[in-house]
Design a protein around this motif. Sequence first.
Motif, PDB file in Angstrom:
ATOM      1  N   ASP A 145     101.957 142.161  20.242  1.00 43.01           N
ATOM      2  CA  ASP A 145     102.357 142.762  18.970  1.00 43.01           C
ATOM      3  C   ASP A 145     103.439 141.953  18.252  1.00 43.01           C
ATOM      4  O   ASP A 145     103.921 142.380  17.194  1.00 43.01           O
ATOM      5  N   SER A 146     103.833 140.816  18.829  1.00 41.65           N
ATOM      6  CA  SER A 146     104.874 140.005  18.195  1.00 41.65           C
ATOM      7  C   SER A 146     104.343 139.199  17.017  1.00 41.65           C
ATOM      8  O   SER A 146     105.125 138.625  16.254  1.00 41.65           O
ATOM      9  N   VAL A 147     103.020 139.165  16.871  1.00 45.54           N
ATOM     10  CA  VAL A 147     102.384 138.478  15.744  1.00 45.54           C
ATOM     11  C   VAL A 147     101.276 139.371  15.210  1.00 45.54           C
ATOM     12  O   VAL A 147     100.899 140.365  15.840  1.00 45.54           O
ATOM     13  N   SER A 148     100.739 139.026  14.060  1.00 41.72           N
ATOM     14  CA  SER A 148      99.647 139.809  13.484  1.00 41.72           C
ATOM     15  C   SER A 148      98.385 139.661  14.332  1.00 41.72           C
ATOM     16  O   SER A 148      98.255 138.733  15.137  1.00 41.72           O
ATOM     17  N   SER A 149      97.452 140.554  14.135  1.00 42.28           N
ATOM     18  CA  SER A 149      96.202 140.511  14.898  1.00 42.28           C
ATOM     19  C   SER A 149      95.430 139.226  14.634  1.00 42.28           C
ATOM     20  O   SER A 149      94.791 138.672  15.530  1.00 42.28           O
ATOM     21  N   SER A 150      95.498 138.725  13.398  1.00 42.90           N
ATOM     22  CA  SER A 150      94.766 137.493  13.076  1.00 42.90           C
ATOM     23  C   SER A 150      95.405 136.286  13.767  1.00 42.90           C
ATOM     24  O   SER A 150      94.694 135.404  14.269  1.00 42.90           O
ATOM     25  N   VAL A 151      96.740 136.252  13.807  1.00 40.97           N
ATOM     26  CA  VAL A 151      97.422 135.161  14.512  1.00 40.97           C
ATOM     27  C   VAL A 151      97.137 135.241  16.006  1.00 40.97           C
ATOM     28  O   VAL A 151      96.885 134.230  16.668  1.00 40.97           O
ATOM     29  N   LEU A 152      97.152 136.448  16.554  1.00 40.94           N
ATOM     30  CA  LEU A 152      96.860 136.628  17.976  1.00 40.94           C
ATOM     31  C   LEU A 152      95.473 136.101  18.317  1.00 40.94           C
ATOM     32  O   LEU A 152      95.297 135.399  19.322  1.00 40.94           O
ATOM     33  N   GLN A 153      94.503 136.408  17.465  1.00 43.65           N
ATOM     34  CA  GLN A 153      93.146 135.932  17.717  1.00 43.65           C
ATOM     35  C   GLN A 153      93.077 134.418  17.631  1.00 43.65           C
ATOM     36  O   GLN A 153      92.398 133.765  18.448  1.00 43.65           O
ATOM     37  N   ARG A 156      94.476 132.944  20.759  1.00 41.45           N
ATOM     38  CA  ARG A 156      93.520 133.052  21.862  1.00 41.45           C
ATOM     39  C   ARG A 156      92.410 132.015  21.727  1.00 41.45           C
ATOM     40  O   ARG A 156      91.998 131.397  22.717  1.00 41.45           O
ATOM     41  N   ASP A 157      91.932 131.826  20.498  1.00 38.17           N
ATOM     42  CA  ASP A 157      90.897 130.807  20.270  1.00 38.17           C
ATOM     43  C   ASP A 157      91.425 129.412  20.603  1.00 38.17           C
ATOM     44  O   ASP A 157      90.703 128.584  21.167  1.00 38.17           O
ATOM     45  N   ALA A 158      92.691 129.168  20.255  1.00 37.54           N
ATOM     46  CA  ALA A 158      93.291 127.862  20.529  1.00 37.54           C
ATOM     47  C   ALA A 158      93.407 127.625  22.035  1.00 37.54           C
ATOM     48  O   ALA A 158      93.205 126.502  22.510  1.00 37.54           O
ATOM     49  N   ILE A 159      93.735 128.687  22.792  1.00 38.53           N
ATOM     50  CA  ILE A 159      93.810 128.560  24.249  1.00 38.53           C
ATOM     51  C   ILE A 159      92.440 128.201  24.810  1.00 38.53           C
ATOM     52  O   ILE A 159      92.303 127.314  25.667  1.00 38.53           O
ATOM     53  N   ARG A 160      91.407 128.868  24.325  1.00 44.75           N
ATOM     54  CA  ARG A 160      90.045 128.554  24.777  1.00 44.75           C
ATOM     55  C   ARG A 160      89.693 127.096  24.490  1.00 44.75           C
ATOM     56  O   ARG A 160      89.212 126.365  25.366  1.00 44.75           O
ATOM     57  N   GLU A 161      89.933 126.695  23.247  1.00 46.24           N
ATOM     58  CA  GLU A 161      89.529 125.351  22.826  1.00 46.24           C
ATOM     59  C   GLU A 161      90.332 124.275  23.534  1.00 46.24           C
ATOM     60  O   GLU A 161      89.774 123.246  23.947  1.00 46.24           O
ATOM     61  N   SER A 162      91.640 124.494  23.680  1.00 51.67           N
ATOM     62  CA  SER A 162      92.466 123.474  24.313  1.00 51.67           C
ATOM     63  C   SER A 162      92.142 123.315  25.790  1.00 51.67           C
ATOM     64  O   SER A 162      92.450 122.281  26.396  1.00 51.67           O
ATOM     65  N   LEU A 166      86.780 126.224  29.544  1.00 50.38           N
ATOM     66  CA  LEU A 166      86.608 126.219  30.998  1.00 50.38           C
ATOM     67  C   LEU A 166      87.313 127.386  31.680  1.00 50.38           C
ATOM     68  O   LEU A 166      87.084 127.639  32.867  1.00 50.38           O
ATOM     69  N   LEU A 167      88.164 128.086  30.946  1.00 52.68           N
ATOM     70  CA  LEU A 167      88.915 129.185  31.545  1.00 52.68           C
ATOM     71  C   LEU A 167      88.074 130.460  31.602  1.00 52.68           C
ATOM     72  O   LEU A 167      87.329 130.754  30.654  1.00 52.68           O
ATOM     73  N   PRO A 168      88.220 131.239  32.670  1.00 47.56           N
ATOM     74  CA  PRO A 168      87.586 132.570  32.677  1.00 47.56           C
ATOM     75  C   PRO A 168      88.169 133.420  31.560  1.00 47.56           C
ATOM     76  O   PRO A 168      89.356 133.297  31.231  1.00 47.56           O
ATOM     77  N   GLU A 169      87.377 134.280  30.968  1.00 49.81           N
ATOM     78  CA  GLU A 169      87.840 135.104  29.858  1.00 49.81           C
ATOM     79  C   GLU A 169      89.035 135.962  30.248  1.00 49.81           C
ATOM     80  O   GLU A 169      89.904 136.256  29.437  1.00 49.81           O
ATOM     81  N   SER A 170      89.105 136.331  31.527  1.00 48.56           N
ATOM     82  CA  SER A 170      90.208 137.173  31.995  1.00 48.56           C
ATOM     83  C   SER A 170      91.563 136.481  31.913  1.00 48.56           C
ATOM     84  O   SER A 170      92.604 137.141  31.955  1.00 48.56           O
TER      85      SER A 170
END
Length: 268
Positions: A145-153, A156-162, A166-170
């Motif tokens: 909740d420290s950022v907006s929902s769009s920033v949070l998403q 998360r997308d950046a973590i996946r891409e970076s 290869l990371l499990p969704e969990s």
Amino acid sequence: MTLRLSAVLALVALLAACAHRPPATVPALLDRVLPTPVLMLGEQHDAAEHQALQRDVVEALARRDQLAALVMEMIEQGRSTQGLPSDANEQRVREALAWTDQGGWPWSIYGPVVMAAVRSGVPVIGGNLPRAQMRNAMGDAVLDDSVSSSVLQRQRDAIRESHCNLLPESQIAPMTRIQLARDKTLAQTAVQAVIPGKTVVLVAGNGHVKRDLGVPLHLPAGVDHKVVMAQAGSAAEAAAPTADAVWTTPALAPRDHCAELKQQMQKR
């Protein structure tokens, strides 16, 4: 379209192009972004020219007597050279900062940046989330909740891409919280180091300093700041909307980061 309107539109286009044109020298860069209490310098960690920029900016601000402190992502919060003399040797500085090459930040690369600040008589301060606090951050849903929902998403997308998907969704949500906690810690550390009339230089990866995604979102309202992103090659164009200035350097030799990451994960 009238001739006068065409001339006006051409002038607007020219001014817009000039606004995003990379500064050619460090003095020109500082002229563009100063004065500001917090100057964020983003980098690509494997581009040596970016650490050279950081050193040059630190030295230039020190010569102007405008450098308040150097805050670095590469050092854990709680570590500082405060109290060390300006002629302290590198060993003493590394001990004060608990800096080891095993931490993933080679001293041969970042040492010149650190020592430039030490020699100028200003503190080098750790701004990163301490490793001991990472597990708690991973489970702290309040960070979502420290950022907006769009920033949070987007985070998360950046973590996946970076991590090359290869990371499990969990693991995506917990690792995103670590990123948010790091941004928050870097922001807090920079603000605490502010001295009126001078500039705190914050050094971190480009992902941390983006105006619409990283540390700037966690600064208290009213804290002025400027963002400079150092980018190698054609990636510089993409950085312009999220920074006040972009420092361009030659393109790096191609690397298959995903293949390297996959190999590292297999070894684990």
